[in-house]
Scaffold this motif. Sequence first.
Motif, PDB file in Angstrom:
ATOM      1  N   VAL A   1      -4.337  13.035  12.395  1.00 44.15           N
ATOM      2  CA  VAL A   1      -4.492  12.132  14.138  1.00 44.15           C
ATOM      3  C   VAL A   1      -3.380  12.397  15.044  1.00 44.15           C
ATOM      4  O   VAL A   1      -3.538  12.132  16.202  1.00 44.15           O
ATOM      5  N   ALA A   2      -2.360  11.544  14.540  1.00 50.51           N
ATOM      6  CA  ALA A   2      -1.309  11.717  14.996  1.00 50.51           C
ATOM      7  C   ALA A   2      -0.847  13.291  15.996  1.00 50.51           C
ATOM      8  O   ALA A   2      -0.290  12.632  17.299  1.00 50.51           O
ATOM      9  N   ASP A   3      -1.446  14.364  15.276  1.00 45.32           N
ATOM     10  CA  ASP A   3      -1.059  15.338  15.940  1.00 45.32           C
ATOM     11  C   ASP A   3      -1.947  15.606  16.910  1.00 45.32           C
ATOM     12  O   ASP A   3      -2.007  16.275  18.423  1.00 45.32           O
ATOM     13  N   SER A   4      -3.224  14.776  16.758  1.00 42.87           N
ATOM     14  CA  SER A   4      -4.623  14.699  18.245  1.00 42.87           C
ATOM     15  C   SER A   4      -5.108  13.364  17.939  1.00 42.87           C
ATOM     16  O   SER A   4      -5.712  13.561  17.605  1.00 42.87           O
ATOM     17  N   PRO A   5      -4.561  12.894  19.162  1.00 46.40           N
ATOM     18  CA  PRO A   5      -4.372  11.615  18.922  1.00 46.40           C
ATOM     19  C   PRO A   5      -5.991  11.243  19.917  1.00 46.40           C
ATOM     20  O   PRO A   5      -6.773  10.800  19.831  1.00 46.40           O
ATOM     21  N   ILE A   6      -6.694  11.815  20.273  1.00 43.61           N
ATOM     22  CA  ILE A   6      -7.756  12.286  22.200  1.00 43.61           C
ATOM     23  C   ILE A   6      -8.625  11.916  20.363  1.00 43.61           C
ATOM     24  O   ILE A   6      -9.862  11.239  21.210  1.00 43.61           O
ATOM     25  N   TRP A   7      -8.994  12.637  19.501  1.00 42.77           N
ATOM     26  CA  TRP A   7      -9.775  12.130  17.796  1.00 42.77           C
ATOM     27  C   TRP A   7     -10.080  10.605  17.633  1.00 42.77           C
ATOM     28  O   TRP A   7     -10.895   9.706  16.746  1.00 42.77           O
ATOM     29  N   THR A   8      -8.915   9.746  18.320  1.00 46.27           N
ATOM     30  CA  THR A   8      -9.204   8.507  17.543  1.00 46.27           C
ATOM     31  C   THR A   8      -9.584   7.843  18.861  1.00 46.27           C
ATOM     32  O   THR A   8     -10.486   6.264  18.635  1.00 46.27           O
ATOM     33  N   VAL A   9     -10.273   8.631  20.249  1.00 48.80           N
ATOM     34  CA  VAL A   9     -11.220   7.278  21.596  1.00 48.80           C
ATOM     35  C   VAL A   9     -12.627   7.391  21.147  1.00 48.80           C
ATOM     36  O   VAL A   9     -13.116   8.258  20.406  1.00 48.80           O
ATOM     37  N   ASP A  10     -12.874   6.725  21.289  1.00 44.03           N
ATOM     38  CA  ASP A  10     -14.264   5.725  21.071  1.00 44.03           C
ATOM     39  C   ASP A  10     -15.304   5.900  19.484  1.00 44.03           C
ATOM     40  O   ASP A  10     -16.183   6.532  19.714  1.00 44.03           O
TER      41      ASP A  10
ATOM     42  N   PHE B   1       1.118  -1.197  -0.045  1.00 43.48           N
ATOM     43  CA  PHE B   1      -0.154  -0.067  -0.211  1.00 43.48           C
ATOM     44  C   PHE B   1       1.068   0.997  -0.054  1.00 43.48           C
ATOM     45  O   PHE B   1       1.911   1.436   1.147  1.00 43.48           O
ATOM     46  N   GLU B   2       0.875   1.772  -0.652  1.00 44.35           N
ATOM     47  CA  GLU B   2       1.405   3.644  -1.287  1.00 44.35           C
ATOM     48  C   GLU B   2       0.808   4.581  -1.053  1.00 44.35           C
ATOM     49  O   GLU B   2       1.742   4.906  -0.517  1.00 44.35           O
ATOM     50  N   GLY B   3      -0.556   4.475   0.144  1.00 49.66           N
ATOM     51  CA  GLY B   3      -0.612   5.815   0.743  1.00 49.66           C
ATOM     52  C   GLY B   3      -1.250   5.624   2.129  1.00 49.66           C
ATOM     53  O   GLY B   3      -0.093   5.105   2.429  1.00 49.66           O
ATOM     54  N   ASP B   4      -1.725   7.119   2.572  1.00 47.75           N
ATOM     55  CA  ASP B   4      -2.526   7.386   4.073  1.00 47.75           C
ATOM     56  C   ASP B   4      -2.784   6.908   4.332  1.00 47.75           C
ATOM     57  O   ASP B   4      -4.220   7.405   3.780  1.00 47.75           O
ATOM     58  N   PRO B   5      -2.837   5.599   5.538  1.00 48.16           N
ATOM     59  CA  PRO B   5      -4.595   5.511   5.593  1.00 48.16           C
ATOM     60  C   PRO B   5      -5.206   6.712   6.187  1.00 48.16           C
ATOM     61  O   PRO B   5      -4.794   7.477   6.886  1.00 48.16           O
ATOM     62  N   LEU B   6      -6.548   6.421   6.110  1.00 52.93           N
ATOM     63  CA  LEU B   6      -7.115   7.324   6.914  1.00 52.93           C
ATOM     64  C   LEU B   6      -7.680   6.918   7.931  1.00 52.93           C
ATOM     65  O   LEU B   6      -8.374   5.802   8.301  1.00 52.93           O
ATOM     66  N   ILE B   7      -8.141   7.698   8.897  1.00 47.96           N
ATOM     67  CA  ILE B   7      -8.453   7.221   9.856  1.00 47.96           C
ATOM     68  C   ILE B   7      -9.421   7.868  10.779  1.00 47.96           C
ATOM     69  O   ILE B   7     -10.044   8.685  10.419  1.00 47.96           O
ATOM     70  N   ILE B   8     -10.519   6.418  11.035  1.00 46.06           N
ATOM     71  CA  ILE B   8     -11.992   6.894  11.780  1.00 46.06           C
ATOM     72  C   ILE B   8     -12.226   7.564  13.095  1.00 46.06           C
ATOM     73  O   ILE B   8     -10.936   7.023  13.991  1.00 46.06           O
ATOM     74  N   THR B   9     -12.405   9.088  12.978  1.00 45.46           N
ATOM     75  CA  THR B   9     -12.407  10.036  14.425  1.00 45.46           C
ATOM     76  C   THR B   9     -13.868   9.773  14.986  1.00 45.46           C
ATOM     77  O   THR B   9     -14.569   9.937  14.570  1.00 45.46           O
ATOM     78  N   ALA B  10     -14.321  10.551  15.695  1.00 51.23           N
ATOM     79  CA  ALA B  10     -14.601  10.172  16.919  1.00 51.23           C
ATOM     80  C   ALA B  10     -15.723  11.676  16.127  1.00 51.23           C
ATOM     81  O   ALA B  10     -17.197  11.385  16.955  1.00 51.23           O
TER      82      ALA B  10
END
Length: 687
Positions: free
Chosen positions: A254-263, A235-244
Amino acid sequence: MTYRICVDVGGTFTDLYLRAESGNADSFKTSTTPDDFTLGIVNSVEKAADSYGVTVRELLADTEQFVHGTTVSTNAIIEGTTRDTALITTAGFRDILWLRPEIQKNTYEWRPFPDPFVPRESTYGVTERITAEGDIETELDETQLRDIIEQIRDDDVTAVAVSLLWSHTNSAHEKRIGELLDELAPELHYALSHEVNPTIREHRRTSSTALDAAVYELVNSYLSRLSHELRSRGFEGDPLIITANGGVMGSEEVADSPIWTVDAGPTMLPVATRQLAKSELDSNDVIALDMGGTSLDMCVVTDGSIPRSTDAVVGDHYMLGIDKVGIKSIGSGGGSIAWVDDGNLLRVGPESAGADPGPVCYRRGNEAPTVTDAALVLGYLNPEYFLGGEMKLDRQAADRAIRERIGSRLGLPPLEAAYSIYGTTIQDMVNGIKTVTIEQGIDPRNYVLSGGGGALGTFVVELARQLQIDEIALPKDAGVVSSIGGLSSDIRQDFVSSVFTDSEHFDHDAVNDTLVDLESDARAFFDRAGIERADQSLSFYADARYPQQMDELQIELPVSRVGADDEQRLVERFHDRHDSTFGYAMPDESVEFLKWRVDARGSTDDGDPLSTPVSPTSDASDPAPYAEREAYFGESMLTCPAYRSERLTADCSIDGPAFIDDENTTIVLPPDSEATVTDAGNYLIRT
């Protein structure tokens, strides 16, 4: 051919939803691997690649979008495995996390609160003071601050949260603390509240900053490992992360604001169900449910609006403080353990057997019967076709566990004991749904019931009957509903700032200057995400209330800047919203505005992931079952036809009692129910 993939990690299973360039879509489930979540993700990708007859490298090399929902931060907070964190706040306010704002909803229910996320001995007060207007009343005592930083280093913590009073109006002191932390303790990660959550209400802002600091190292390590695993496999892209907030963001963002991954995982549920109900039934009112192995997630979508709240909590009642999609969860899942209490009453959950060891029928060492064991004993599940036949279920073991742990205590044979577990689970879920509907003034009979998850299909018809709901809409791949939502969600971020004003003395200059700054931040976010201007969408909101009210309502601005004429329209919108929400309005009262926000959305969807056309056949109304099985629905055993989902065609209709067996879920149709397959391959069920 290119692909778009979403992988959502749950407590029991890891779900993968894949949509090909051709429009075809497939779903896959593998067991979650709690010791290393990336292993379960790789397993799910391998399963998808095998199904498509390609290698993992070939599949990922042709994947143009990889969306992922992770529970790493949520699990760490709940299990108490976050990094040790210190808190620096304004002198005299060390108890800011102890004196939490809370209303006891039930006067007669004593609920002791746990200790704060950051212990008091790790909380430090520094001399400084900024006023509510942003003026510096007391300069920052840097000599004292240097001593505090040395104490923090001696405490052997790995992260520092900084949350000063009124820092969202003037961040100068927080920025200076950050500079000194860089100078004196460069090994420590720190989070500044004016960057994490720059809003009024110090408890929410401080709590979110502390949580953000505590999960930073874990989330960044996990995302780095995930990106490495995906890159090493093509995989060559940047994964998209589901946020709150109900959207997705790039992993670096997301790495700069990890709280958005909570729940964050459950927030995709209303995204998927809203789209399904609209496309199949032209309805904007949905009760969205996701029943997995450990819990039932619930969300109510009204008039197409997904609710959001800053009152969300996680773990031992730690307040997130960010604007999160309003999801409520209860401990009713396929792995929820059934037990008899000291009063000889049957209970189900909230404890779950989880992914390991799982229900008794998994034969992994658990001896306590679960909801899945009860469904198997009742004949609702095909023991030879669980996960498409990959896992064989042991019905005898489930029967024995229910007989020994439940039946013997209640004086019931295993079949009736299993049906009691089933009925208790239904009632627990009905009670939970009532808290988000009837108790909020919402009549569930006017809504569509929709959702998914591996276990929902087993219960959904009886749930609808108990709630007197006539229409049920389930996606074709109902077992992975949150992953479906992940592929239909926009790249999204919220930008917020607190500026207090009211309708009698409206400060147009301050408000419009704030909106300009927020829009600039949003455009910069789009640039970082690589979103073209044509795919950018900005919505502007104000959080408003009547004087002396504790909570605000979010009101959409009629324009992006507030002029003299627009102000009155905004006030009228607030009165209307207050009336529709609470049943009354006070048009003679002034309106206070506390926060201003910009909702930035970037479209990434190249099609409807809930539309996978299936072809009708001449005998579509009379599909052929692939098997029969005996099942119990409360009176006697009935012989019921079972259908394979992939063999059903558009417009075909199935009358209950019957079963629709899918690789990732089973839909139970009790007597006097009917399911119809739509042109898009989804299911409409009527009771």
